[in-house]
Design a protein around this motif. Structure first.
Motif, PDB file in Angstrom:
ATOM      1  N   LEU A  72       0.833  -1.207   0.000  1.00 18.77           N
ATOM      2  CA  LEU A  72       0.000   0.000   0.000  1.00 18.77           C
ATOM      3  C   LEU A  72       0.867   1.257   0.000  1.00 18.77           C
ATOM      4  CD1 LEU A  72      -2.801   1.413   0.349  1.00 18.77           C
ATOM      5  CD2 LEU A  72      -2.422   1.236   2.817  1.00 18.77           C
ATOM      6  N   THR A  73       1.895   1.243   0.867  1.00 21.42           N
ATOM      7  CA  THR A  73       2.783   2.396   0.961  1.00 21.42           C
ATOM      8  C   THR A  73       3.469   2.650  -0.379  1.00 21.42           C
ATOM      9  OG1 THR A  73       3.201   1.727   3.243  1.00 21.42           O
ATOM     10  CG2 THR A  73       4.660   3.398   2.330  1.00 21.42           C
ATOM     11  N   GLU A  74       3.967   1.563  -0.959  1.00 22.02           N
ATOM     12  CA  GLU A  74       4.661   1.687  -2.240  1.00 22.02           C
ATOM     13  C   GLU A  74       3.751   2.256  -3.320  1.00 22.02           C
ATOM     14  OE1 GLU A  74       6.818  -1.844  -4.247  1.00 22.02           O
ATOM     15  OE2 GLU A  74       7.693  -1.507  -2.253  1.00 22.02           O
ATOM     16  N   GLN A  75       2.533   1.744  -3.315  1.00 21.14           N
ATOM     17  CA  GLN A  75       1.555   2.166  -4.323  1.00 21.14           C
ATOM     18  C   GLN A  75       1.271   3.678  -4.206  1.00 21.14           C
ATOM     19  OE1 GLN A  75      -2.266   0.321  -3.527  1.00 21.14           O
ATOM     20  NE2 GLN A  75      -3.291   1.961  -4.633  1.00 21.14           N
ATOM     21  N   ILE A  76       1.025   4.132  -2.991  1.00 16.53           N
ATOM     22  CA  ILE A  76       0.709   5.553  -2.778  1.00 16.53           C
ATOM     23  C   ILE A  76       1.916   6.418  -3.115  1.00 16.53           C
ATOM     24  CG2 ILE A  76       0.153   7.275  -1.000  1.00 16.53           C
ATOM     25  CD1 ILE A  76      -2.224   5.647  -1.497  1.00 16.53           C
ATOM     26  N   LEU A  77       3.081   6.002  -2.605  1.00 20.89           N
ATOM     27  CA  LEU A  77       4.268   6.832  -2.801  1.00 20.89           C
ATOM     28  C   LEU A  77       4.651   6.931  -4.279  1.00 20.89           C
ATOM     29  CD1 LEU A  77       6.500   5.810   0.224  1.00 20.89           C
ATOM     30  CD2 LEU A  77       5.160   7.880  -0.059  1.00 20.89           C
ATOM     31  N   SER A  78       4.523   5.814  -5.006  1.00 14.74           N
ATOM     32  CA  SER A  78       4.932   5.861  -6.413  1.00 14.74           C
ATOM     33  C   SER A  78       3.984   6.772  -7.193  1.00 14.74           C
ATOM     34  CB  SER A  78       4.979   4.456  -7.014  1.00 14.74           C
ATOM     35  OG  SER A  78       3.686   3.930  -7.104  1.00 14.74           O
ATOM     36  N   ARG A  79       2.727   6.821  -6.770  1.00 13.92           N
ATOM     37  CA  ARG A  79       1.785   7.710  -7.438  1.00 13.92           C
ATOM     38  C   ARG A  79       2.175   9.177  -7.238  1.00 13.92           C
ATOM     39  NH1 ARG A  79      -3.526   7.708  -5.989  1.00 13.92           N
ATOM     40  NH2 ARG A  79      -3.287   5.781  -4.843  1.00 13.92           N
ATOM     41  N   TYR A  80       2.705   9.471  -6.035  1.00 16.57           N
ATOM     42  CA  TYR A  80       3.127  10.840  -5.769  1.00 16.57           C
ATOM     43  C   TYR A  80       4.590  11.070  -6.139  1.00 16.57           C
ATOM     44  CZ  TYR A  80      -1.243  11.985  -3.428  1.00 16.57           C
ATOM     45  OH  TYR A  80      -2.564  12.246  -3.155  1.00 16.57           O
ATOM     46  N   GLY A  81       5.285   9.983  -6.490  1.00 18.30           N
ATOM     47  CA  GLY A  81       6.680  10.097  -6.915  1.00 18.30           C
ATOM     48  C   GLY A  81       7.650  10.496  -5.816  1.00 18.30           C
ATOM     49  N   VAL A  82       7.449   9.961  -4.605  1.00 22.75           N
ATOM     50  CA  VAL A  82       8.360  10.277  -3.492  1.00 22.75           C
ATOM     51  C   VAL A  82       8.746   9.011  -2.745  1.00 22.75           C
ATOM     52  CG1 VAL A  82       7.640  12.645  -3.068  1.00 22.75           C
ATOM     53  CG2 VAL A  82       6.370  10.766  -2.028  1.00 22.75           C
ATOM     54  N   SER A  83       9.690   9.138  -1.804  1.00 22.18           N
ATOM     55  CA  SER A  83      10.029   8.004  -0.937  1.00 22.18           C
ATOM     56  C   SER A  83       9.599   8.339   0.486  1.00 22.18           C
ATOM     57  CB  SER A  83      11.526   7.730  -0.979  1.00 22.18           C
ATOM     58  OG  SER A  83      12.206   8.788  -0.351  1.00 22.18           O
ATOM     59  N   LEU A  84       9.573   7.295   1.311  1.00 21.56           N
ATOM     60  CA  LEU A  84       8.939   7.440   2.627  1.00 21.56           C
ATOM     61  C   LEU A  84       9.860   7.922   3.734  1.00 21.56           C
ATOM     62  CD1 LEU A  84       6.197   6.813   4.166  1.00 21.56           C
ATOM     63  CD2 LEU A  84       7.266   4.686   4.840  1.00 21.56           C
ATOM     64  N   SER A  85      10.471   9.076   3.644  1.00 19.14           N
ATOM     65  CA  SER A  85      11.153   9.553   4.843  1.00 19.14           C
ATOM     66  C   SER A  85      10.997  11.055   4.870  1.00 19.14           C
ATOM     67  CB  SER A  85      12.620   9.136   4.841  1.00 19.14           C
ATOM     68  OG  SER A  85      13.179   9.367   3.575  1.00 19.14           O
ATOM     69  N   GLU A  86       9.920  11.459   5.440  1.00 18.60           N
ATOM     70  CA  GLU A  86       9.557  12.868   5.513  1.00 18.60           C
ATOM     71  C   GLU A  86       9.650  13.523   4.144  1.00 18.60           C
ATOM     72  OE1 GLU A  86      10.350  15.304   8.699  1.00 18.60           O
ATOM     73  OE2 GLU A  86      10.796  13.698  10.116  1.00 18.60           O
ATOM     74  N   ALA A  87       9.029  12.860   3.161  1.00 22.25           N
ATOM     75  CA  ALA A  87       9.042  13.409   1.817  1.00 22.25           C
ATOM     76  C   ALA A  87       7.817  14.289   1.631  1.00 22.25           C
ATOM     77  CB  ALA A  87       9.022  12.268   0.812  1.00 22.25           C
ATOM     78  N   THR A  88       8.040  15.494   1.154  1.00 22.44           N
ATOM     79  CA  THR A  88       6.922  16.392   0.941  1.00 22.44           C
ATOM     80  C   THR A  88       6.757  16.665  -0.543  1.00 22.44           C
ATOM     81  OG1 THR A  88       7.276  17.440   3.075  1.00 22.44           O
ATOM     82  CG2 THR A  88       5.964  18.663   1.496  1.00 22.44           C
ATOM     83  N   VAL A  89       5.542  16.477  -1.019  1.00 17.50           N
ATOM     84  CA  VAL A  89       5.258  16.783  -2.411  1.00 17.50           C
ATOM     85  C   VAL A  89       3.839  17.333  -2.478  1.00 17.50           C
ATOM     86  CG1 VAL A  89       4.494  14.420  -2.896  1.00 17.50           C
ATOM     87  CG2 VAL A  89       5.242  15.868  -4.762  1.00 17.50           C
ATOM     88  N   ALA A  90       3.664  18.369  -3.281  1.00 13.00           N
ATOM     89  CA  ALA A  90       2.343  18.979  -3.474  1.00 13.00           C
ATOM     90  C   ALA A  90       1.639  19.263  -2.150  1.00 13.00           C
ATOM     91  CB  ALA A  90       1.483  18.065  -4.353  1.00 13.00           C
ATOM     92  N   GLY A  91       2.403  19.743  -1.169  1.00 13.13           N
ATOM     93  CA  GLY A  91       1.798  20.108   0.111  1.00 13.13           C
ATOM     94  C   GLY A  91       1.455  18.926   0.999  1.00 13.13           C
ATOM     95  N   ILE A  92       1.891  17.719   0.617  1.00 13.85           N
ATOM     96  CA  ILE A  92       1.599  16.540   1.438  1.00 13.85           C
ATOM     97  C   ILE A  92       2.912  15.943   1.944  1.00 13.85           C
ATOM     98  CG2 ILE A  92       0.474  14.288   1.492  1.00 13.85           C
ATOM     99  CD1 ILE A  92      -0.934  15.245  -1.163  1.00 13.85           C
ATOM    100  N   THR A  93       2.989  15.731   3.248  1.00 12.94           N
ATOM    101  CA  THR A  93       4.180  15.116   3.823  1.00 12.94           C
ATOM    102  C   THR A  93       3.865  13.669   4.189  1.00 12.94           C
ATOM    103  OG1 THR A  93       4.952  17.206   4.706  1.00 12.94           O
ATOM    104  CG2 THR A  93       5.847  15.233   5.718  1.00 12.94           C
ATOM    105  N   PHE A  94       4.680  12.753   3.707  1.00 18.49           N
ATOM    106  CA  PHE A  94       4.512  11.338   4.047  1.00 18.49           C
ATOM    107  C   PHE A  94       5.529  10.959   5.113  1.00 18.49           C
ATOM    108  CE2 PHE A  94       2.807  11.718  -0.194  1.00 18.49           C
ATOM    109  CZ  PHE A  94       1.661  10.952  -0.136  1.00 18.49           C
ATOM    110  N   GLU A  95       5.067  10.256   6.125  1.00 15.44           N
ATOM    111  CA  GLU A  95       5.965   9.826   7.203  1.00 15.44           C
ATOM    112  C   GLU A  95       5.662   8.380   7.559  1.00 15.44           C
ATOM    113  OE1 GLU A  95       5.165  12.341  10.509  1.00 15.44           O
ATOM    114  OE2 GLU A  95       6.343  14.016   9.737  1.00 15.44           O
ATOM    115  N   PRO A  96       6.708   7.623   7.941  1.00 16.33           N
ATOM    116  CA  PRO A  96       6.413   6.296   8.481  1.00 16.33           C
ATOM    117  C   PRO A  96       5.931   6.445   9.924  1.00 16.33           C
ATOM    118  CG  PRO A  96       8.779   6.701   8.503  1.00 16.33           C
ATOM    119  CD  PRO A  96       8.137   7.935   7.933  1.00 16.33           C
TER     120      PRO A  96
END
Lengths: 516, 157
Positions: free
Chosen positions: B96-120
């Protein structure tokens, strides 16, 4: 016509839409001219049925679930007309999952309005504290000891001995610290209790204060639990207003006040000495023992550090007596444990049973097997630092000693189920990775061992010198077990070694794949 | 010290510390409140925190850097935390994480894209309804692509 419905505001129920269901029911009632009262209770723990709506009807509480917002109108119509609804589950207490439990600590969770002192008292709340107010400190400690209550956080140390130790310290200031830093994956009982019956925990802490001479209690709650933090804050206020907390409790001349401190996303703060450092506003690093917290704890003062469920079990012991409580259980594991069925399981939720229930009964009879329907492969007992068990071990009883004899541990009572698709070598790698990320860094075996462990398992996964690297992991685990300051480094080898011992084919398979 | 010359976040620090009686043990609470107010803990605030709570700057820095919750740079408008722990892994959290992150084109360590920050995150206490995620302050059980997308859109409004 008037109607009373219960819709949980427990975080798990909210996570699958309970708030939207409550709003839809309220809106549908207005359209029907129905005088609807919605009580926001905790969860009954039948989490696969959430949002579980209960109707308080002439024959008691009737359950419906899982309810979606678009079914709200039809549900109200069916209840009003007295017709059958497809989501009807019958009387809540008659649902097998609930009927076959022995709920002592969780007796009121999901039943009452968690913030109504009146409701709490009507369901047996405050009876323990009332008894404790007329007992001596020594007799309270003795009752807890005689009940056989052991620390529910995982270590299983007798609570009564800890309380006696704090009681005997000659100090002007003492503390009761409740460890609500429930960071273990597969556990959620502390959260459910704090959200569903917070007064029980507060009552238990007040009793601990009376038993040891402490006048201050602190609940350290992890920041990942915003709902529990807010519920506990309101509960402290409500119980204080009713005169059961604060100065001169109900004219007894005894004081006990409770405050909340938020964690900040550090798993290690579930370790008691790290938690004390964190409450003091410091980095959450582990302290060397001795001295134990019961002698020199928070701010250097004698401190009782107990888990949420340990403290929340004290009221029923005082109310019904040590004899009543110790009737439950087996061997040296007395009373009940709140088991949590988690992960890949069809009927996930909370099952409070006397110690001695088998793993199989929990996973199969209560849990109904895996969620995916694929065959069971393994379960991890007691959180990320607990052992994996195989199919052959499922008939073991849930008992501290019986599990320890079989290289497993009961921990906090969490059971995380995995189906046949799990790669146990990958889970071993993850155990080291988690330790590397969450190690406080104070001792070398944990700080460096976890990183080297992850790297070595990664080599195994790539098929490099598999046999030699497995032996190396074994050596490393021995060092971490013997040389780490606390359970984080000391127990990380447990899941790793159990995976290697019980599922060697997963480690070999990795090598075959790499060779191809 | 001339108050007028201070940066606005320093004024926030003084107010927040005062609310906790300038007590050193309340540092974590002050940091939580500060982060809630301005989104992160700017390094420029460290001297004022140290002064108000009678700590050394090193002690304050040590605490800020120890705990995962505190960030020292601004995050996005929406924070998405997807649980990576065992119970969620058993129900496909990695995929699930991979799927979401690849759609936003980022990796999971405090990556921010388009105003969204992804964190584990490791465990949200929703292990019977795995995989779990938290979008803003909204906890999501049995998370999947569509439910996360909907929550992200809702939180971004």
């Amino acid at each position: 016509m008037s109607m009373i419905l219960y819709v949980p505001d427990d975080a798990a129920a909210l996570s699958v839409g309970a708030e939207r269901v409550a709003k839809a029911l309220a809106a549908a009632a207005v359209g029907r001219g129905l005088n609807l009262t919605i009580v926001r209770n905790g969860s009954r723990g039948l989490l696969w049925l959430e949002p579980l709506v209960e109707w308080d009807g002439p024959d008691g509480r009737m359950a419906f679930g899982p309810v979606t917002p678009d079914q709200a109108g039809a549900l109200l119509d069916a209840i009003q007309a007295g017709t059958e609804h497809p989501l009807a589950l019958g009387p809540t207490e008659e649902i097998d999952y609930l009927k076959n439990q022995e709920r002592l600590t969780f007796a009121r969770v999901g039943v009452i309005d968690p913030l109504s002192v009146k409701d709490y008292e009507a369901h047996g709340g405050l009876e323990g504290l009332k008894v404790a107010l007329i007992m001596t400190d020594e007799t309270i400690c003795e009752a807890v000891l005689q009940a056989g209550l052991r620390g529910r956080g995982g270590a299983g140390f007798p609570a009564g001995i800890k309380w006696h130790t704090v009681r005997k310290q000659d100090a002007a200031e003492k503390y009761i610290c409740c460890n609500a830093d429930e960071g273990d994956s597969g556990t959620f009982a502390d959260r459910m209790l704090m959200e569903g019956d917070p007064f029980t925990l507060l009552e238990g802490m007040a009793i601990a204060g009376l038993a040891t001479g402490a006048r201050h209690g602190i609940v350290y709650i992890r920041s990942e639990y915003p709902h529990a933090i807010s519920k506990m804050a309101r509960a402290i206020e409500a119980l204080g207003e009713a005169g059961w907390l604060g100065a001169n409790i109900r004219g007894s001349g005894k004081d006990f006040q409770i405050s909340i401190r938020r964690g900040a996303g550090a798993y290690i703060c579930g370790e008691e000495s790290s938690m004390l450092n964190s409450i003091e506003g410091r980095r959450g690093t582990v302290r060397s023992k001795p001295p134990i917290p019961a002698i020199r704890g928070l701010f250097g003062k004698p401190t009782v550090v107990n888990n949420v469920l340990t403290l929340a079990t004290v009221p029923v012991i005082l109310a019904k007596g040590a004899e009543f409580y110790r009737e439950f259980g087996m061997g040296r594991s007395r009373g009940t444990q709140a088991f949590q069925l988690a992960g890949n399981i069809r009927r996930g939720g909370l099952v409070e049973k006397a110690f001695g229930v088998t793993i199989r009964e929990l996973i199969e009879t209560f849990g109904g097997g895996t969620a995916t329907g694929r065959p069971f492969r393994s379960a991890q007992l007691g959180g990320p630092l607990g052992a994996y068990v195989s199919e052959e071990m499922l008939d073991l009883p849930m008992d501290y000693e019986a599990l320890a004899e079989n290289n497993a541990m009961l921990g906090h009572g969490g059971i995380t189920v995995f189906d046949e698709t799990v790669d146990m070598a990958e889970m071993a790698r993850f155990a080291f990775q988690f330790c590397a990320e969450e190690s406080c860094g104070k001792c070398t075996p944990c700080r460096i061992g976890a990183v080297r462990g992850r790297e070595t398992v990664e080599k195994i996964l790539r098929g490099e010198n598999v046999a030699r690297n497995i032996a190396l992991v074994g050596d490393l685990c021995e060092l971490m077990t013997d040389g780490s300051l606390c359970a984080m480094g000391g127990l990380t080898p447990v899941p790793v070694l159990s995976a290697i011992r019980l599922f060697p084919e997963d480690f070999e398979r990795a090598s075959v794949l790499a060779a191809e | 010290m001339p108050v007028t010359a201070e940066r606005p976040e320093t004024l926030d620090v003084r107010t927040l510390c005062a609310a906790y009686g300038n007590q050193a043990p309340m540092l974590l609470e002050v940091l939580h409140d500060l982060q809630e107010k301005i989104g992160y803990v700017p390094e420029a605030c460290v001297p004022a925190l140290a002064e108000c709570l009678n700590l050394s700057k090193a002690e304050v820095h040590g605490v800020v850097s120890f705990y995962h919750d505190f960030r020292t740079a601004p995050g996005g408008r929406v924070t998405v935390r997807i649980c990576q722990a065992e119970a969620c892994r058993s129900m496909g959290a990695e995929a699930l994480t991979e799927q979401i992150l690849s759609r936003y084109g980022v990796s999971l360590s405090e990556a921010t894209v388009a105003g969204i920050t992804f964190e584990p995150v490791y465990c949200l206490g929703n292990c019977a309804l795995a995989p779990a995620a938290m979008v803003g302050s909204e906890l999501i059980g049995r998370a999947d692509g569509p439910s996360l997308d909907a929550a992200i859109e809702e939180a971004g409004r």
